[in-house]
Scaffold this active site. Structure first.
Site, PDB file in Angstrom:
ATOM      1  CG  HIS A 109      -5.705  96.819  -3.631  1.00 28.66           C
ATOM      2  ND1 HIS A 109      -5.071  95.555  -3.361  1.00 28.66           N
ATOM      3  CD2 HIS A 109      -6.636  96.651  -4.411  1.00 28.66           C
ATOM      4  CE1 HIS A 109      -5.711  94.835  -4.340  1.00 28.66           C
ATOM      5  NE2 HIS A 109      -6.489  95.549  -5.169  1.00 28.66           N
ATOM      6  CG  ASP A 112      -3.696  96.161  -0.105  1.00 29.28           C
ATOM      7  OD1 ASP A 112      -4.708  95.891   0.153  1.00 29.28           O
ATOM      8  OD2 ASP A 112      -3.112  96.148  -1.292  1.00 29.28           O
TER       9      ASP A 112
HETATM   10  C1  XLS Z   1      -8.734  89.980  -7.636  1.00 30.20           C
HETATM   11  C2  XLS Z   1      -7.936  90.836  -8.279  1.00 30.20           C
HETATM   12  C3  XLS Z   1      -7.093  91.980  -7.669  1.00 30.20           C
HETATM   13  C4  XLS Z   1      -6.505  93.053  -8.538  1.00 30.20           C
HETATM   14  C5  XLS Z   1      -6.121  94.114  -8.133  1.00 30.20           C
HETATM   15  O1  XLS Z   1      -9.260  88.883  -8.032  1.00 30.20           O
HETATM   16  O2  XLS Z   1      -6.711  89.977  -8.981  1.00 30.20           O
HETATM   17  O3  XLS Z   1      -6.284  91.301  -6.708  1.00 30.20           O
HETATM   18  O4  XLS Z   1      -5.053  92.354  -9.106  1.00 30.20           O
HETATM   19  O5  XLS Z   1      -6.983  94.900  -7.553  1.00 30.20           O
END
Ligand code: XLS
Ligand code: CA
Ligand code: CA
Length: 446
Positions: A109, A112
């Site tokens: 993300h 991140d």
């Molecule tokens: C959360 C989601 C997230 C997505 C990406 O539950 O799995 O991590 O994969 O935003």
């Protein structure tokens, strides 16, 4: 891939490149089944599985839960005195981990990787700075980006949703992040761009106009698609379904819901699905069910490989270890001819109680071995066992004669009635579920 990249300091000392040692090995830090270059059918394991490490759980999440803070002290979070300095250290740690593990892809993300900022220009500047460094690391190590995404759910401004927020100012702010994260994904050569619904949903109908919110959602996705295509993004946009958490009702409930939405708004030419195992099970389906529904429409784009917990009703994001699940998933993937440009992203976290530095390696080694074994067994079931023949024979009555005419839309109800009257009571045909289950076990135990 070249030797493990080491940044300013080594974050995982004492751990080298994870070797393949085969199923007799007792070395916990060696693969027993994942042999990257081994051919399964016409592709190598690495080409079939396209493993990715996720940035958020692995390097940002120190184990916090609603009852307490993180339990792991990450050295990349403490040495530098500025947010950007800490982000640079984290990038070093991430690339050291990726290359030592030998997974060829990663996912992230925007926030991140780069420090967030309320000021849009400052946020963009931070992301550009980190993306330039990540690009250097990719070139130095051979690592590739599976997909990028924007975090449109953590900041309090998104508490009522991002693209579906009732306030246009928040929708526009979310768009600024998607624009930056898309541009970062293109710059890093990502094959897909993911939209997880995040807080796209609602808590109560009393205050929510769901029709308007869903129309705004479609407008937002179309704008993202148009921008992505205008800057040269040729990959897939992916929607990741999830039925609950954080909102009570999530708009992207499951595969079938998302497929209907994409088709309704003409988005199914550019958008596919990223199916996460734990989200599928939260929606009351199996992992394979949601994979199969997406695959039926040619819309299975990528997979978030993890697992839930049979006793918990929430998203535990555990590393995959159940071989029945990995066999089931790989049956769907093999039948559709693969996942590229998608792959298998470990959207999974070690338990809060797993606090040693090697736990992250152990978790990924186990996940990769589980899918490698799942791949081998699924391939053998499809090519060496009677499985596909048995399934085909079950539908053989539609391959010729009146069954075929019906399937081609040539028979009306009256004609069907006459065939039924002439044919008498249908001969009972066993579903043979136990036979299929035995075949899975037989090939797993080989
Ligand atoms: C959360 C989601 C997230 C997505 C990406 O539950 O799995 O991590 O994969 O935003
Ligand atoms: Ca996910
Ligand atoms: Ca999840």
């Amino acid at each position: 891939m070249s030797a493990p990249f080491i940044g300013k300091r080594e974050y995982f000392p004492g751990i080298g490149r994870i070797p393949y040692e085969g199923r007799e090995s007792d070395n916990p830090l060696a693969f027993k089944h994942y042999d990257a270059g081994k051919k399964v059918g016409d592709k190598t394991m690495a080409e079939h599985l396209r493993f990715a490490v996720c940035y958020w759980h692995s390097f940002c999440n120190a184990g916090h839960d609603p009852f307490g803070p993180g339990t792991r002290a990450y050295p990349w979070d403490t040495a530098a005195s500025t947010p950007l300095g800490r982000a640079e250290d984290k990038l070093d740690a991430a690339f050291e981990f990726f290359t030592k593990l030998g997974a060829p892809y990663y996912c992230f993300h925007d926030i991140d990787m780069a420090p967030d900022a309320d000021d849009v220009a400052e946020y963009e500047k931070n992301l550009k700075h980190m993306v330039a460094l990540a690009k250097e690391r990719q070139q130095a190590t051979g690592m590739k980006l599976l997909w990028g995404t924007a975090n449109l759910f953590s900041h309090p401004r998104y508490m009522n949703g991002a693209a579906t927020n009732p306030d246009f100012a928040v929708v526009a702010r979310a768009a600024a992040q998607v624009k930056a994260a898309l541009e970062a994904t293109v710059e890093l050569g990502g094959g897909s761009y993911v939209f997880w619904g995040g807080r796209e949903g609602y808590s109560t109908l009393h205050n929510t106009d769901t029709k308007r919110e869903l129309e705004h959602f479609a407008r937002f996705l179309a704008a993202a698609r148009d921008h992505g295509r205008s800057i040269g993004f040729k990959g897939n946009f992916l929607i990741e379904p999830k039925p609950m958490e954080p909102m009570k009702h999530q708009y992207d409930f499951d595969s079938s819901t998302v497929i209907g939405f994409l088709k309704q708004h003409g988005l199914d030419r550019d958008f596919k699905l990223n199916i996460e195992a734990n989200h599928a099970t939260l929606s009351g389906h199996t992992f394979e069910h949601d994979l199969q529904m997406a695959s039926n429409h040619g819309l299975l784009g990528s997979i978030d490989a993890n697992r839930g917990n049979a006793q918990n009703g929430w998203d535990t994001d555990q590393f995959p270890s159940d071989l029945y699940d990995t066999v089931g998933a790989m049956l769907v993937v093999l039948r559709q001819g693969g996942l590229a440009p998608g792959g298998l992203n470990f959207d999974a976290k070690v338990r809060r109680e797993s606090t040693d530095r090697d736990d992250l390696f152990l978790a990924h080694v186990g996940g990769m071995d589980s899918f490698a074994r799942g791949l081998e067994v699924a391939h053998a079931l499809l090519t060496a066992s009677p499985w596909e023949r048995m399934r085909a024979e079950r539908y053989a009555s539609f391959d010729q004669g009146p069954g075929q005419s019906f399937a081609q839309g040539k028979l009306g109800l009256a004609a069907l009635r006459d065939l039924a009257a002439a044919g008498g009571e249908p001969v009972q045909a066993s579903g043979k579920q136990e036979r299929y289950e035995n075949l899975v076990n037989q090939y797993l135990m080989r």
